[in-house]
Write a protein that holds these residues in place. Structure first.
Motif, PDB file in Angstrom:
ATOM      1  N   ASP A 111      22.196 -35.295 -53.787  1.00 17.26           N
ATOM      2  CA  ASP A 111      22.258 -35.630 -52.366  1.00 17.26           C
ATOM      3  C   ASP A 111      21.309 -34.791 -51.506  1.00 17.26           C
ATOM      4  OD1 ASP A 111      23.513 -33.172 -52.491  1.00 17.26           O
ATOM      5  OD2 ASP A 111      25.492 -33.926 -51.922  1.00 17.26           O
ATOM      6  N   GLY A 112      20.553 -33.882 -52.137  1.00 16.40           N
ATOM      7  CA  GLY A 112      19.617 -33.066 -51.378  1.00 16.40           C
ATOM      8  C   GLY A 112      20.262 -31.953 -50.579  1.00 16.40           C
ATOM      9  N   ILE A 113      21.520 -31.625 -50.882  1.00 13.43           N
ATOM     10  CA  ILE A 113      22.240 -30.565 -50.175  1.00 13.43           C
ATOM     11  C   ILE A 113      22.598 -29.476 -51.187  1.00 13.43           C
ATOM     12  CG2 ILE A 113      24.279 -29.980 -48.798  1.00 13.43           C
ATOM     13  CD1 ILE A 113      24.336 -32.966 -47.953  1.00 13.43           C
ATOM     14  N   GLY A 155      19.958 -42.461 -68.083  1.00 10.72           N
ATOM     15  CA  GLY A 155      21.392 -42.261 -68.015  1.00 10.72           C
ATOM     16  C   GLY A 155      21.789 -41.617 -66.699  1.00 10.72           C
ATOM     17  N   ARG A 156      23.060 -41.602 -66.447  1.00 10.59           N
ATOM     18  CA  ARG A 156      23.581 -41.036 -65.218  1.00 10.59           C
ATOM     19  C   ARG A 156      24.775 -40.153 -65.547  1.00 10.59           C
ATOM     20  NH1 ARG A 156      23.366 -43.552 -60.323  1.00 10.59           N
ATOM     21  NH2 ARG A 156      24.657 -41.790 -59.709  1.00 10.59           N
ATOM     22  N   TYR A 268      26.837 -44.297 -50.249  1.00 11.98           N
ATOM     23  CA  TYR A 268      25.702 -43.378 -50.321  1.00 11.98           C
ATOM     24  C   TYR A 268      24.747 -43.791 -51.428  1.00 11.98           C
ATOM     25  CZ  TYR A 268      22.695 -39.492 -51.387  1.00 11.98           C
ATOM     26  OH  TYR A 268      21.584 -38.754 -51.640  1.00 11.98           O
ATOM     27  N   GLY A 269      23.487 -43.931 -51.053  1.00  5.65           N
ATOM     28  CA  GLY A 269      22.460 -44.234 -52.025  1.00  5.65           C
ATOM     29  C   GLY A 269      21.095 -44.141 -51.382  1.00  5.65           C
ATOM     30  N   HIS A 273      14.760 -42.003 -54.081  1.00  5.56           N
ATOM     31  CA  HIS A 273      14.967 -40.919 -55.037  1.00  5.56           C
ATOM     32  C   HIS A 273      15.899 -41.313 -56.184  1.00  5.56           C
ATOM     33  CE1 HIS A 273      13.816 -38.711 -51.297  1.00  5.56           C
ATOM     34  NE2 HIS A 273      13.035 -38.116 -52.153  1.00  5.56           N
ATOM     35  N   GLY A 274      16.353 -42.556 -56.207  1.00  3.85           N
ATOM     36  CA  GLY A 274      17.240 -42.990 -57.270  1.00  3.85           C
ATOM     37  C   GLY A 274      18.575 -42.285 -57.270  1.00  3.85           C
ATOM     38  N   ALA A 275      19.020 -41.828 -56.097  1.00  9.65           N
ATOM     39  CA  ALA A 275      20.283 -41.106 -55.983  1.00  9.65           C
ATOM     40  C   ALA A 275      21.338 -42.028 -55.391  1.00  9.65           C
ATOM     41  CB  ALA A 275      20.110 -39.881 -55.091  1.00  9.65           C
ATOM     42  N   SER A 276      22.560 -41.930 -55.898  1.00  8.66           N
ATOM     43  CA  SER A 276      23.639 -42.751 -55.345  1.00  8.66           C
ATOM     44  C   SER A 276      24.985 -42.222 -55.805  1.00  8.66           C
ATOM     45  CB  SER A 276      23.485 -44.213 -55.768  1.00  8.66           C
ATOM     46  OG  SER A 276      23.698 -44.360 -57.159  1.00  8.66           O
TER      47      SER A 276
END
Length: 374
Positions: A111-113, A155-156, A268-269, A273-276
């Motif tokens: 999440d960049g935090i 993968g995640r 949230y996504g 950046h492919g973040a979610s």
């Protein structure tokens, strides 16, 4: 960079505008130096907002301002450390989290935090590399990260951990904690139309959901009182303090076009950046499908966004835009207390379905409050 108290749009000028323009230039989104917020600046801001999963309005408010500042950081530009009272955020933190995850070190969410979980992952990486394990990412840690290549990619693992946490929590609603966030409030009424105010509808729906969840044994907390209007950062902080399992933010929408209508759900996504949030995405889909199955609201689907409440809550969170108060059909439906009860039941059922294993789940629109696992 501290967020300004103002909101910047076409026609504004001054030092803050010059700073915004300078940052957009460094991001390659704008050319030519000036201190006037012109159409070219608004166009660049809209492009940035689209990239970053923000509301696309060409206006720089506090959230867009913070996002522009976050975007300027690259991994290695600064020392990264955990500051509990004011966690660092930025694209460098996103890159660090993604790298740690690739290497197999647990990060709750990209999440960049730079939170406590990121500090723990950095500390574990440092131990494995024989570095001083202080959880601070400085030159030696940056160098080690650059040297190491992951054995496998794809993968995640964060998604697997999140789904396992849901499974381990069990199917029963009793004992779980849910934060219900009624949008706007205080002097901020949100959208208005046909005698309705967004803030009033949101609070009424939140109260109906709170009562139903309470009856199932859920600890339900409202993020604001009837006459309060905290900002999104305060709402996210409140949700985190409760250590909730889920967070639901309630809004209605509006438009200058009276034909705009329907319901949409957000999680949230960040495609850039492919973040979610995997559980957030699942939860959003369940809420959206339940409401569409039980009402005649137009299906505007689910979408990934990086709004503060979605990004900064530690638990899976969704935001609903339940109809348009500026549309004659939607406003008439929202004005009906019985319709609001249907919406409330849809959301509570979706919360239950997050925790039901496939063999206990029911078809969309079929599960009723009396059938919930309490």
């Amino acid at each position: 960079m501290e967020s300004p108290h103002g909101v910047y749009r076409i026609g504004d000028s001054g030092e803050a505008v010059a700073e915004i323009v300078g940052k957009l230039q460094r991001l390659g989104l704008l050319t030519g130096g000036h201190d006037v917020y012109d159409e070219a600046t608004a166009h660049a801001v809209r492009g940035f907002q689209q990239q970053r999963g923000l509301i696309i309005d060409g206006i720089v408010g506090p959230q867009t301002y913070r996002a522009i500042d976050d975007a300027r950081w690259r991994l290695g530009d600064r020392l990264l450390t955990f500051v509990p009272t004011h966690p660092l955020s930025g694209d460098d933190v996103l890159s660090l989290q993604a790298k740690l995850q690739e290497l197999g070190f647990a990060v709750a969410r990209i999440d960049g935090i730079f939170g406590a979980d990121t500090q723990r992952a950095v500390t574990e990486f440092q131990r494995n590399m024989g570095l001083p394990a202080d959880g601070t990412c400085g030159p030696s840690t940056f160098k080690a990260l650059q040297r190491i290549r992951p054995m496998a990619t794809g993968g995640r693992p964060d998604a697997l951990r999140a789904r396992e946490a849901v499974r381990a929590a069990g199917p029963r609603l009793s004992g779980k904690t849910v934060v219900i966030d009624a949008g706007h409030g205080g002097f901020d009424y949100g959208w208005e139309g046909y005698g309705l105010r967004e803030s009033d509808i949101a609070y009424d729906l939140a109260s109906r959901i709170e009562g139903r969840l309470g009856a199932t044994g859920v600890r339900a907390y409202l993020s604001r009182g009837r006459d309060q209007g905290p900002d999104e950062l305060a709402r996210a902080a409140f949700a985190n303090e409760t250590d909730a399992n889920l967070c639901v933010s309630l809004h209605t929408d509006g438009s200058m076009n009276p034909d705009a209508q329907g319901v949409a759900t957000y999680y949230y996504g960040n495609d850039l950046h492919g973040a979610s949030s995997s559980v957030g995405e699942q939860f959003a889909g369940l809420v959206q499908r339940e409401i569409v199955a039980r009402t005649d609201l137009l299906d505007c689907r689910t979408h990934a966004k990086t709004w503060d409440l979605l990004r900064r809550t530690k638990m899976p969170a969704v935001r609903l835009e339940i109809g348009y108060v500026t549309n004659p059909h939607d406003s008439a439906r929202l004005a009906d207390p019985a319709f609001r009860d249907v919406i409330a039941e849809s959301i509570v059922v979706a919360i239950q379905r997050v925790y039901l294993p496939p063999e206990q789940d029911a078809a969309t629109g079929m599960l009723r409050l009396g059938q919930l696992t309490v």
